[in-house]
Write a protein that holds these residues in place. Structure first.
Motif, PDB file in Angstrom:
ATOM      1  N   ARG A 180       0.709  -0.708  -0.246  1.00 41.73           N
ATOM      2  CA  ARG A 180       0.161  -0.025   0.162  1.00 41.73           C
ATOM      3  C   ARG A 180       1.177   1.331  -0.127  1.00 41.73           C
ATOM      4  O   ARG A 180       0.270   2.194   0.209  1.00 41.73           O
ATOM      5  N   ASP A 181       2.246   1.147  -0.318  1.00 42.81           N
ATOM      6  CA  ASP A 181       2.788   2.585  -0.402  1.00 42.81           C
ATOM      7  C   ASP A 181       3.815   2.402  -1.276  1.00 42.81           C
ATOM      8  O   ASP A 181       4.796   2.566  -2.013  1.00 42.81           O
ATOM      9  N   GLY A 182       3.260   1.675  -2.549  1.00 36.24           N
ATOM     10  CA  GLY A 182       4.047   1.606  -4.504  1.00 36.24           C
ATOM     11  C   GLY A 182       4.184  -0.062  -4.546  1.00 36.24           C
ATOM     12  O   GLY A 182       4.926  -0.019  -5.448  1.00 36.24           O
ATOM     13  N   THR A 183       4.374  -1.143  -3.463  1.00 39.55           N
ATOM     14  CA  THR A 183       4.569  -2.195  -3.604  1.00 39.55           C
ATOM     15  C   THR A 183       4.138  -2.421  -3.016  1.00 39.55           C
ATOM     16  O   THR A 183       2.858  -3.182  -2.110  1.00 39.55           O
ATOM     17  N   SER A 184       3.351  -4.160  -4.730  1.00 41.79           N
ATOM     18  CA  SER A 184       2.983  -5.212  -5.077  1.00 41.79           C
ATOM     19  C   SER A 184       4.056  -5.954  -5.112  1.00 41.79           C
ATOM     20  O   SER A 184       3.984  -6.380  -5.907  1.00 41.79           O
ATOM     21  N   MET A 185       3.293  -7.316  -4.946  1.00 38.84           N
ATOM     22  CA  MET A 185       3.594  -8.915  -5.772  1.00 38.84           C
ATOM     23  C   MET A 185       2.013  -9.363  -6.103  1.00 38.84           C
ATOM     24  O   MET A 185       1.365  -9.093  -5.931  1.00 38.84           O
ATOM     25  N   LEU A 186       1.907  -9.912  -7.382  1.00 38.12           N
ATOM     26  CA  LEU A 186       1.850  -9.911  -8.638  1.00 38.12           C
ATOM     27  C   LEU A 186       1.977 -11.994  -8.844  1.00 38.12           C
ATOM     28  O   LEU A 186       4.095 -11.981  -8.970  1.00 38.12           O
ATOM     29  N   ASP A 194       3.626 -20.829 -10.432  1.00 32.78           N
ATOM     30  CA  ASP A 194       4.496 -20.807  -9.100  1.00 32.78           C
ATOM     31  C   ASP A 194       5.066 -20.231  -9.272  1.00 32.78           C
ATOM     32  O   ASP A 194       6.111 -20.249  -8.518  1.00 32.78           O
ATOM     33  N   ARG A 195       5.228 -18.501  -9.802  1.00 35.66           N
ATOM     34  CA  ARG A 195       5.543 -17.591  -9.645  1.00 35.66           C
ATOM     35  C   ARG A 195       5.548 -16.375  -9.371  1.00 35.66           C
ATOM     36  O   ARG A 195       4.207 -16.459  -9.351  1.00 35.66           O
ATOM     37  N   PHE A 196       6.161 -15.656  -8.978  1.00 33.71           N
ATOM     38  CA  PHE A 196       5.806 -14.285  -8.260  1.00 33.71           C
ATOM     39  C   PHE A 196       7.120 -13.654  -8.939  1.00 33.71           C
ATOM     40  O   PHE A 196       7.723 -13.622  -9.155  1.00 33.71           O
ATOM     41  N   VAL A 197       6.075 -11.456  -9.470  1.00 30.79           N
ATOM     42  CA  VAL A 197       6.856 -10.800  -9.242  1.00 30.79           C
ATOM     43  C   VAL A 197       6.681  -9.869  -8.186  1.00 30.79           C
ATOM     44  O   VAL A 197       5.770  -9.249  -8.002  1.00 30.79           O
ATOM     45  N   LEU A 198       7.750  -8.967  -8.238  1.00 26.37           N
ATOM     46  CA  LEU A 198       7.458  -7.834  -7.333  1.00 26.37           C
ATOM     47  C   LEU A 198       7.621  -6.653  -8.241  1.00 26.37           C
ATOM     48  O   LEU A 198       8.280  -6.371  -9.342  1.00 26.37           O
ATOM     49  N   CYS A 199       6.514  -6.000  -8.131  1.00 28.77           N
ATOM     50  CA  CYS A 199       6.206  -4.435  -9.161  1.00 28.77           C
ATOM     51  C   CYS A 199       6.482  -3.026  -7.583  1.00 28.77           C
ATOM     52  O   CYS A 199       6.186  -3.486  -6.360  1.00 28.77           O
ATOM     53  N   ASP A 200       7.250  -2.052  -8.145  1.00 24.93           N
ATOM     54  CA  ASP A 200       7.476  -1.211  -7.098  1.00 24.93           C
ATOM     55  C   ASP A 200       7.332   0.059  -8.134  1.00 24.93           C
ATOM     56  O   ASP A 200       7.779   0.044  -8.886  1.00 24.93           O
ATOM     57  N   VAL A 201       6.325   0.753  -7.568  1.00 26.40           N
ATOM     58  CA  VAL A 201       6.325   2.242  -8.076  1.00 26.40           C
ATOM     59  C   VAL A 201       6.503   4.082  -7.677  1.00 26.40           C
ATOM     60  O   VAL A 201       5.930   4.151  -6.248  1.00 26.40           O
ATOM     61  N   ARG A 202       7.620   3.969  -8.271  1.00 24.85           N
ATOM     62  CA  ARG A 202       7.844   5.264  -7.010  1.00 24.85           C
ATOM     63  C   ARG A 202       8.757   6.419  -8.100  1.00 24.85           C
ATOM     64  O   ARG A 202       9.724   6.237  -9.383  1.00 24.85           O
ATOM     65  N   ASP A 203       8.668   7.568  -7.809  1.00 26.32           N
ATOM     66  CA  ASP A 203       9.027   8.514  -8.515  1.00 26.32           C
ATOM     67  C   ASP A 203       8.551   8.244 -10.392  1.00 26.32           C
ATOM     68  O   ASP A 203       9.684   8.549 -11.430  1.00 26.32           O
ATOM     69  N   GLY A 204       7.711   8.130 -10.400  1.00 25.87           N
ATOM     70  CA  GLY A 204       6.795   7.977 -11.793  1.00 25.87           C
ATOM     71  C   GLY A 204       7.033   7.044 -12.616  1.00 25.87           C
ATOM     72  O   GLY A 204       7.385   6.717 -14.225  1.00 25.87           O
ATOM     73  N   VAL A 205       8.122   6.341 -11.458  1.00 30.77           N
ATOM     74  CA  VAL A 205       8.604   4.309 -12.635  1.00 30.77           C
ATOM     75  C   VAL A 205       8.418   3.694 -12.090  1.00 30.77           C
ATOM     76  O   VAL A 205       8.035   3.053 -10.797  1.00 30.77           O
ATOM     77  N   THR A 206       7.376   2.844 -13.352  1.00 28.38           N
ATOM     78  CA  THR A 206       7.110   1.300 -12.600  1.00 28.38           C
ATOM     79  C   THR A 206       8.202   0.356 -12.691  1.00 28.38           C
ATOM     80  O   THR A 206       9.128   0.029 -14.288  1.00 28.38           O
ATOM     81  N   THR A 233      21.261   0.344   8.220  1.00 27.63           N
ATOM     82  CA  THR A 233      21.174  -0.743   7.984  1.00 27.63           C
ATOM     83  C   THR A 233      18.903  -0.770   8.210  1.00 27.63           C
ATOM     84  O   THR A 233      18.657  -0.474   9.509  1.00 27.63           O
ATOM     85  N   VAL A 234      18.142  -1.934   7.253  1.00 24.20           N
ATOM     86  CA  VAL A 234      17.234  -1.569   6.584  1.00 24.20           C
ATOM     87  C   VAL A 234      16.775  -2.705   7.704  1.00 24.20           C
ATOM     88  O   VAL A 234      16.456  -3.716   6.284  1.00 24.20           O
ATOM     89  N   GLN A 235      15.426  -3.075   8.344  1.00 20.24           N
ATOM     90  CA  GLN A 235      15.081  -4.274   8.250  1.00 20.24           C
ATOM     91  C   GLN A 235      13.106  -4.305   7.329  1.00 20.24           C
ATOM     92  O   GLN A 235      13.302  -4.175   7.395  1.00 20.24           O
ATOM     93  N   ALA A 236      13.405  -5.444   6.705  1.00 25.65           N
ATOM     94  CA  ALA A 236      12.024  -5.646   6.161  1.00 25.65           C
ATOM     95  C   ALA A 236      11.290  -6.224   6.892  1.00 25.65           C
ATOM     96  O   ALA A 236      10.916  -6.189   7.712  1.00 25.65           O
ATOM     97  N   ASP A 237      10.157  -4.738   6.513  1.00 24.89           N
ATOM     98  CA  ASP A 237       8.440  -5.110   7.109  1.00 24.89           C
ATOM     99  C   ASP A 237       7.359  -6.321   5.882  1.00 24.89           C
ATOM    100  O   ASP A 237       8.223  -6.657   5.167  1.00 24.89           O
ATOM    101  N   THR A 238       6.193  -6.582   6.376  1.00 27.08           N
ATOM    102  CA  THR A 238       6.169  -8.231   6.520  1.00 27.08           C
ATOM    103  C   THR A 238       4.740  -7.293   6.056  1.00 27.08           C
ATOM    104  O   THR A 238       4.182  -6.960   6.588  1.00 27.08           O
ATOM    105  N   VAL A 239       3.460  -8.641   5.346  1.00 25.37           N
ATOM    106  CA  VAL A 239       2.281  -8.622   5.546  1.00 25.37           C
ATOM    107  C   VAL A 239       1.462  -9.868   4.758  1.00 25.37           C
ATOM    108  O   VAL A 239       2.080 -10.405   3.979  1.00 25.37           O
ATOM    109  N   GLN A 240       0.548  -9.687   5.029  1.00 27.85           N
ATOM    110  CA  GLN A 240      -0.145 -11.154   4.575  1.00 27.85           C
ATOM    111  C   GLN A 240      -0.703 -10.886   3.203  1.00 27.85           C
ATOM    112  O   GLN A 240      -1.611  -9.439   2.687  1.00 27.85           O
TER     113      GLN A 240
END
Length: 274
Positions: free
Chosen positions: A141-147, A151-163, A213-220
């Motif tokens: 909900r801040d620009g990152t989604s999982m499609l 049995d596969r997935f891709v990460l999609c991130d939208v920031r600064d007008g670039v997908t 150092t950045v720690q990962a956040d998670t979502v269901q």
């Protein structure tokens, strides 16, 4: 020597005189032969054609000295002969100085319009050529989604007008650096994936060259737990001269470390360049 003496003249018989008189009368009444007219006319025609051609060439030289017929035009005058059975052959000559040209037309190639720049669409549009038929599995909900597709997935991130769409990965993650690679776009580094099934106390941290150092956040989502790391870091010079990005993974009492190689492990995107 004695000269021969001609025999004395003898009178012709009447029959001989009658035969000679009949032959002379027949010859006088016969019409004169005209067989010489046709050869004479042909010879005169040949002489006339040659004379007219020479006259035309000489006339062209005197009237337009230094200039010949235009390019593509024939330099030989056209001669037309028409014969009349009563009056004999009549001659006419014409010369068309206008050249015959065959101009070719070339249709210019159409100029492409409406070109779409890579990374300018939304996630479904940009993912269609990376993972066809992919559907939303989770969103941060801040620009990152999982499609997800199959049995596969891709990460999609939208920031600064670039997908940015990353390379496809399996839903069952493997233990290796490929699972933790980052994409790079306008100085933003993004990584993410699936938490292994049954993993307890899952934790991922990234340490960047700027010391952060950045720690990962998670979502269901889609019956799974997903993790994600986002950090804006732009190298001041050549990033190859900077320290590498370090990754630490901990879960189920096991800790693993991975070092990301510049370029190879820091350019995980599939829809545009780094």
């Amino acid at each position: 020597m004695t000269e021969p003496t001609p025999p004395p003249d003898e009178p012709l018989p009447d029959q001989a005189r009658a035969r000679i008189r009949a032959e002379l009368l027949e010859a006088a009444q016969r019409p004169p032969s005209r067989s010489w007219i046709i050869p004479a006319a042909v010879a005169a025609a040949v002489v006339l054609v040659i004379g007219l051609a020479a006259w035309a060439v000489q006339a062209g030289r005197t009237t337009g000295e230094g200039a010949g017929p235009a390019a593509g035009a024939s330099s030989t005058p056209a001669v037309t002969v028409s014969a009349s059975p009563s009056t004999g052959p009549s001659w006419s000559m014409s010369w068309d100085p206008t050249p015959t040209s065959t101009a070719s037309t070339t249709t210019p190639a159409p100029t492409p319009t409406g070109a779409v720049q890579a990374g300018s669409g939304d996630c479904p549009q940009e993912a269609v050529n990376v993972l066809p038929d992919a559907e939303l599995g989770a969103s941060f909900r801040d620009g990152t989604s999982m499609l997800v597709a199959g049995d596969r997935f891709v990460l999609c991130d939208v920031r600064d007008g670039v997908t940015t769409v990353q390379q496809p990965l399996p839903l069952s993650p493997s233990e290796g650096v490929v699972t933790y690679r980052v994409s790079s776009s306008n100085g933003v580094r993004v990584a993410g994936g699936v938490v292994p099934q049954g993993a307890g106390s899952f934790d991922v941290t990234y340490t960047f060259p700027d010391g952060t150092t950045v720690q990962a956040d998670t979502v269901q989502g889609d019956g799974r737990t997903w993790w994600r790391v986002v950090h804006r870091y732009a190298a001041q010079g050549n990033e190859l001269d900077d320290p590498p990005i370090e990754v630490t993974v901990r879960y189920s009492g096991v800790e693993r470390h991975y070092t990301l190689r510049w370029g190879l492990d820091t350019c995980a995107q599939a829809n545009h360049g780094c």
